[in-house]
Design a protein around this motif. Structure first.
Motif, PDB file in Angstrom:
ATOM      1  N   ALA A  35      39.255  34.674  32.878  1.00  0.00           N
ATOM      2  CA  ALA A  35      38.969  34.310  31.486  1.00  0.00           C
ATOM      3  C   ALA A  35      38.817  35.557  30.622  1.00  0.00           C
ATOM      4  CB  ALA A  35      37.706  33.453  31.423  1.00  0.00           C
ATOM      5  N   VAL A  36      38.133  36.571  31.145  1.00  0.00           N
ATOM      6  CA  VAL A  36      37.978  37.831  30.406  1.00  0.00           C
ATOM      7  C   VAL A  36      39.340  38.465  30.162  1.00  0.00           C
ATOM      8  CG1 VAL A  36      37.056  40.182  30.540  1.00  0.00           C
ATOM      9  CG2 VAL A  36      35.623  38.247  31.208  1.00  0.00           C
ATOM     10  N   MET A  37      40.186  38.482  31.200  1.00  0.00           N
ATOM     11  CA  MET A  37      41.543  39.027  31.045  1.00  0.00           C
ATOM     12  C   MET A  37      42.301  38.334  29.917  1.00  0.00           C
ATOM     13  SD  MET A  37      42.926  39.325  34.967  1.00  0.00           S
ATOM     14  CE  MET A  37      44.581  39.735  34.471  1.00  0.00           C
ATOM     15  N   ARG A  38      42.228  37.013  29.921  1.00  0.00           N
ATOM     16  CA  ARG A  38      42.979  36.240  28.933  1.00  0.00           C
ATOM     17  C   ARG A  38      42.479  36.511  27.519  1.00  0.00           C
ATOM     18  NH1 ARG A  38      45.659  31.544  30.321  1.00  0.00           N
ATOM     19  NH2 ARG A  38      45.883  31.328  28.056  1.00  0.00           N
ATOM     20  N   LEU A  39      41.171  36.568  27.356  1.00  0.00           N
ATOM     21  CA  LEU A  39      40.634  36.823  26.018  1.00  0.00           C
ATOM     22  C   LEU A  39      41.030  38.205  25.521  1.00  0.00           C
ATOM     23  CD1 LEU A  39      38.928  34.215  26.410  1.00  0.00           C
ATOM     24  CD2 LEU A  39      37.051  35.427  25.303  1.00  0.00           C
ATOM     25  N   CYS A  40      41.023  39.169  26.427  1.00  0.00           N
ATOM     26  CA  CYS A  40      41.291  40.557  26.031  1.00  0.00           C
ATOM     27  C   CYS A  40      42.778  40.885  26.014  1.00  0.00           C
ATOM     28  CB  CYS A  40      40.571  41.515  26.970  1.00  0.00           C
ATOM     29  SG  CYS A  40      38.775  41.369  26.968  1.00  0.00           S
ATOM     30  N   GLY A  41      43.605  40.003  26.585  1.00  0.00           N
ATOM     31  CA  GLY A  41      45.024  40.296  26.683  1.00  0.00           C
ATOM     32  C   GLY A  41      45.326  41.383  27.692  1.00  0.00           C
ATOM     33  N   ASN A  42      44.468  41.529  28.700  1.00  0.00           N
ATOM     34  CA  ASN A  42      44.659  42.563  29.721  1.00  0.00           C
ATOM     35  C   ASN A  42      45.675  42.114  30.767  1.00  0.00           C
ATOM     36  OD1 ASN A  42      42.693  44.016  28.418  1.00  0.00           O
ATOM     37  ND2 ASN A  42      41.066  43.519  29.862  1.00  0.00           N
ATOM     38  N   SER A  43      46.334  43.074  31.370  1.00  0.00           N
ATOM     39  CA  SER A  43      47.319  42.768  32.410  1.00  0.00           C
ATOM     40  C   SER A  43      46.731  42.859  33.812  1.00  0.00           C
ATOM     41  CB  SER A  43      48.524  43.709  32.298  1.00  0.00           C
ATOM     42  OG  SER A  43      48.109  45.062  32.448  1.00  0.00           O
ATOM     43  N   LYS A  44      45.543  43.448  33.934  1.00  0.00           N
ATOM     44  CA  LYS A  44      44.898  43.526  35.243  1.00  0.00           C
ATOM     45  C   LYS A  44      43.397  43.336  35.083  1.00  0.00           C
ATOM     46  CE  LYS A  44      44.691  48.621  35.263  1.00  0.00           C
ATOM     47  NZ  LYS A  44      45.066  49.827  36.029  1.00  0.00           N
ATOM     48  N   PRO A  45      42.760  42.778  36.100  1.00  0.00           N
ATOM     49  CA  PRO A  45      41.325  42.482  35.979  1.00  0.00           C
ATOM     50  C   PRO A  45      40.441  43.701  36.207  1.00  0.00           C
ATOM     51  CG  PRO A  45      42.146  41.740  38.099  1.00  0.00           C
ATOM     52  CD  PRO A  45      43.334  42.267  37.344  1.00  0.00           C
ATOM     53  N   THR A  98      47.111  36.566  39.764  1.00  0.00           N
ATOM     54  CA  THR A  98      47.691  36.855  38.452  1.00  0.00           C
ATOM     55  C   THR A  98      48.917  37.757  38.608  1.00  0.00           C
ATOM     56  OG1 THR A  98      46.268  38.796  38.077  1.00  0.00           O
ATOM     57  CG2 THR A  98      45.447  36.653  37.328  1.00  0.00           C
ATOM     58  N   ASP A  99      49.835  37.653  37.646  1.00  0.00           N
ATOM     59  CA  ASP A  99      51.057  38.468  37.699  1.00  0.00           C
ATOM     60  C   ASP A  99      50.878  39.762  36.915  1.00  0.00           C
ATOM     61  OD1 ASP A  99      51.311  37.824  34.998  1.00  0.00           O
ATOM     62  OD2 ASP A  99      52.919  36.369  35.315  1.00  0.00           O
ATOM     63  N   LYS A 100      51.952  40.514  36.757  1.00  0.00           N
ATOM     64  CA  LYS A 100      51.883  41.825  36.113  1.00  0.00           C
ATOM     65  C   LYS A 100      51.518  41.735  34.636  1.00  0.00           C
ATOM     66  CE  LYS A 100      56.853  41.996  35.155  1.00  0.00           C
ATOM     67  NZ  LYS A 100      58.108  42.754  35.396  1.00  0.00           N
ATOM     68  N   ASN A 101      51.635  40.537  34.061  1.00  0.00           N
ATOM     69  CA  ASN A 101      51.279  40.350  32.652  1.00  0.00           C
ATOM     70  C   ASN A 101      49.884  39.763  32.468  1.00  0.00           C
ATOM     71  OD1 ASN A 101      53.861  41.224  31.663  1.00  0.00           O
ATOM     72  ND2 ASN A 101      54.699  39.245  32.336  1.00  0.00           N
ATOM     73  N   GLY A 102      49.180  39.511  33.576  1.00  0.00           N
ATOM     74  CA  GLY A 102      47.827  38.969  33.486  1.00  0.00           C
ATOM     75  C   GLY A 102      47.774  37.459  33.408  1.00  0.00           C
TER      76      GLY A 102
END
Length: 432
Positions: free
Chosen positions: A149-159, A83-87
């Motif tokens: 998937a968790v990152m994407r749902l939460c809009g996080n930039s890092k896991p 993943t990149d710096k934006n998740g």
């Protein structure tokens, strides 16, 4: 209250919603994971993470998350996505089946051996990619697809990765819950069943490894051992201390206890091989080779209680020694029959798991069996019960990993005090 659990498997993606008072599955949705990417490399097994996310969002919408209290995830372990710096994903998902790390590195060792883990484990895959310049320039982190998937749902930039998934990447100290190698792309790790963020205001729990999630979703009491039979098979049980036995791996669970897992690589595939052999023989007599013979095999085994034929079902090798092969022995004029061969294979499948368990000094008193290989095969359930010397229980619901992810989500949002309480409250069984 309602909690949602989603399991991202290699070939299918399953989501369920669970009532936290009754434990009843309110709704279940399953879609094929058709995200495999065609490649020219024989060693490569990769999937499209965006196609997977499209399936996840479709399932989530069908489960009506707007009135859920929490969402949990589980998924295929070992594989990684960058993943990149934006998740956002900047690579395919290199699945647990990917064999690039099994290629020779130097001094007669594979990439995985040089790093100190197994081919298919994420950090071994990353090591190969690093040496061969395959890691994307924009890659900031690596994680499993469920973490993504968790990152994407939460809009996080890092896991934020639970120890159950972190250890599956390899090179992980499960006593101190930290990696044993330096790698700038390693994610943050937690031992808690905690929320990583929110999706439209709904807490989303950190993702769990599918082995641990299936255990949580199958046992109402942590004194139970769990046998799961699918394509492969394994026996799992909780322990306060690490165990040492051939074929048994110690996996993290909650930062205090370990999940011991004895894995048979062939597992249910052995029975599928048997059915395929019988179809080929039937075809020689003019029968339709495309017609499944599982019902006929089941009928033959209904009253078949013993055999002197012996089968070693390590047809796919073992994790410690992939070169090991199985066999059928003690063949006589009287026992070289279809029913004897079928029962011998079931005995062999069961014995491999039993020996892993008994070699750890364990004696089964409480046993839960799950997976389609168990649910659909009454003869195998009988063989396992007899070999382990105890009655078995079958979880009421089929979606064990999704169910476990939902229970973890219930802990993350405070519905349950801990994961043990969640299991005792909700996990139930059907009549065997």
């Amino acid at each position: 209250m309602k909690v949602i659990g989603i399991d991202i498997g290699t070939t299918s993606i399953c989501g369920i919603s669970v009532d936290t008072e009754s434990g009843r599955v309110l709704k279940s949705e399953t879609l094929p994971n058709d995200a495999f990417i065609k490649t020219d490399f024989e060693f490569e097994r990769i999937q499209d993470p965006e196609k997977i996310m499209n399936r996840v969002f479709e399932i989530l919408s069908r489960l009506e998350p707007q009135n859920a209290s929490a969402i949990g995830f589980s998924g295929q372990m070992h594989g990684i996505v960058y993943t990149d710096k934006n998740g956002n994903a900047v690579s395919p998902l290199y699945t647990w089946q990917d064999e690039r790390a099994a290629k020779e590195y130097k001094d007669g060792k594979s990439y995985a051996e040089a790093l100190g883990c197994f081919a298919g484990y994420g950090l071994a895959t990353d090591f190969y990619n690093s040496v061969n310049g395959v890691v994307p320039d924009s890659a900031e982190y690596l994680c499993t697809v469920a973490d993504y998937a968790v990152m994407r749902l939460c809009g996080n930039s890092k896991p934020l990765v639970h120890i159950t998934n972190a250890a599956s990447l390899g090179c992980f100290d499960i006593e101190n819950n930290k990696y044993t190698v330096d790698n700038p792309r390693l994610p943050e790790v937690t031992a808690e069943f905690t929320a990583a963020g929110k999706y439209n205001g709904i807490p989303v729990c950190v993702a769990l490894g599918d082995n641990q999630a299936s255990f949580i979703g199958s046992v109402s009491d942590f004194e139970y051992a769990l046998i799961n039979v699918g394509t492969g098979s394994q026996i799992s049980w909780l322990t306060d201390t690490k165990v040492c036995a051939e074929g048994v791996e110690n996996r993290p669970f909650d930062g205090k206890r370990y999940l011991a897992a004895g894995c048979a690589l062939c597992g249910g595939r052995a029975f599928a091989m048997l059915e395929k052999l019988f179809r080929e023989i039937a075809a020689l007599a003019g029968a339709d080779e495309s017609k499944t013979l599982y019902p006929e095999i089941d009928k033959v085994l209904e009253n078949k209680l013993d055999t002197t034929l012996s089968a070693d079902c390590r047809f796919c090798g073992t994790r410690n020694d992939p070169s090991v092969r199985g066999g059928i022995s003690n063949i006589s004029e009287n026992n070289f029959t279809a029913s004897d061969i079928a029962l011998a294979v079931l005995n062999g499948m069961s014995r491999e798991l039993y020996e892993m368990y008994s070699n750890c000094g364990k004696k089964a008193e409480k046993l839960v069996c799950s997976g389609n290989g168990m649910r659909k095969n009454a003869a195998l359930r009988r063989v396992v019960s007899n070999m382990f010397g105890c009655d078995i229980k079958i979880p009421l619901f089929n979606e064990e990993a999704s169910y476990g992810a939902a229970l973890a989500a219930g802990v993350a949002c405070g519905i349950f005090t801990n994961i043990s309480e969640a299991c005792k409250t909700l996990v139930s069984y059907r009549e065997n």
